[in-house]
Design a protein around this motif. Structure first.
Motif, mmCIF file in Angstrom:
data_model
loop_
_atom_site.group_PDB
_atom_site.id
_atom_site.type_symbol
_atom_site.label_atom_id
_atom_site.label_comp_id
_atom_site.label_asym_id
_atom_site.label_seq_id
_atom_site.Cartn_x
_atom_site.Cartn_y
_atom_site.Cartn_z
ATOM 1 N N SER A 40 0.835 -1.199 0.000
ATOM 2 C CA SER A 40 0.000 0.000 0.000
ATOM 3 C C SER A 40 0.868 1.247 0.000
ATOM 4 O O SER A 40 1.891 1.311 0.672
ATOM 5 C CB SER A 40 -0.918 0.008 1.227
ATOM 6 O OG SER A 40 -1.764 1.147 1.191
ATOM 7 N N TYR A 41 0.428 2.227 -0.790
ATOM 8 C CA TYR A 41 1.087 3.531 -0.805
ATOM 9 C C TYR A 41 0.058 4.587 -1.168
ATOM 10 O O TYR A 41 -1.019 4.291 -1.678
ATOM 11 C CB TYR A 41 2.283 3.555 -1.765
ATOM 12 C CG TYR A 41 1.943 3.369 -3.219
ATOM 13 C CD1 TYR A 41 1.795 4.465 -4.061
ATOM 14 C CD2 TYR A 41 1.787 2.101 -3.768
ATOM 15 C CE1 TYR A 41 1.492 4.296 -5.406
ATOM 16 C CE2 TYR A 41 1.483 1.923 -5.098
ATOM 17 C CZ TYR A 41 1.334 3.025 -5.912
ATOM 18 O OH TYR A 41 1.020 2.862 -7.240
ATOM 19 N N ARG A 42 0.405 5.821 -0.867
ATOM 20 C CA ARG A 42 -0.473 6.958 -1.162
ATOM 21 C C ARG A 42 0.270 7.855 -2.136
ATOM 22 O O ARG A 42 1.455 8.160 -1.927
ATOM 23 C CB ARG A 42 -0.780 7.701 0.127
ATOM 24 C CG ARG A 42 -1.660 8.906 -0.037
ATOM 25 C CD ARG A 42 -1.948 9.506 1.332
ATOM 26 N NE ARG A 42 -2.763 10.700 1.222
ATOM 27 C CZ ARG A 42 -3.230 11.360 2.267
ATOM 28 N NH1 ARG A 42 -2.965 10.929 3.497
ATOM 29 N NH2 ARG A 42 -3.957 12.438 2.102
ATOM 30 N N LEU A 109 -5.107 6.538 -2.532
ATOM 31 C CA LEU A 109 -4.556 5.406 -1.797
ATOM 32 C C LEU A 109 -4.580 4.204 -2.729
ATOM 33 O O LEU A 109 -5.626 3.884 -3.317
ATOM 34 C CB LEU A 109 -5.387 5.108 -0.550
ATOM 35 C CG LEU A 109 -4.932 3.890 0.257
ATOM 36 C CD1 LEU A 109 -3.577 4.150 0.896
ATOM 37 C CD2 LEU A 109 -5.968 3.533 1.309
#
Length: 163
Positions: A40-42, A109
């Motif tokens: 996960s990354y934004r 996101l």
């Protein structure tokens, strides 16, 4: 319990102040979690910034959640705009691409499941965008990171219409 690489069975907490960021001229990626279960990354995109060209994954489902702004996406052969609160799940083998919608910024996101150690790929993208690495490195890493670029006349036309 710390950010980044943890087994999928361990709780994971990433504090905003401790998260690694990768910035290039048009976006900033905040790396949140990279485990066997998910990555996960934004990403925050500048107005009209291009996110990713048309590509697909063979084993991962990619999830998008728009926090603010608008994100233009290609899914298969259809281009649409996602707004605040919109959620999109793109299954394996489905060509997709994304960019901030014309004249808009976007804060998104991203989650990949299953995870597979994608942070090094995201770091490579940042280096390429900053001119610090050869774009050929991305093509050479396609199988390793399950990121396979494809030609999409539909996406090219959408990008051209925005300029």
């Amino acid at each position: 319990m710390t950010a980044s690489s943890q087994p999928a069975t361990s709780p994971l907490l990433t504090r905003h102040a401790e998260a690694e960021t990768c910035a290039d001229p048009s976006s900033t990626m905040t790396l949140l979690a990279d485990s066997a279960g998910f990555t996960s990354y934004r990403s925050t995109f500048a107005e009209g910034a291009v996110g990713a060209p048309a590509h697909f994954h063979t084993s991962a489902t990619e999830l998008f959640f728009v926090i603010s702004g608008s994100l233009r996406v290609l899914v298969g052969e259809e281009v649409t705009v996602l707004g605040v609160g919109d959620f999109l799940a793109v299954p394996p083998h489905t060509p997709h691409a994304f960019a901030a919608a014309p004249g808009r910024e976007a804060d998104v996101l991203f989650v990949f499941t299953p995870g597979m150690g994608r942070f090094d790929y995201l770091r490579l993208l940042g280096r390429v965008m900053r001119g610090e690495a050869d774009p050929a490195e991305i093509a050479a890493s396609a199988d390793h990171y399950d990121n396979h670029y494809v030609d999409s006349p539909v996406w090219r036309a959408a990008l051209e219409s925005a300029t």
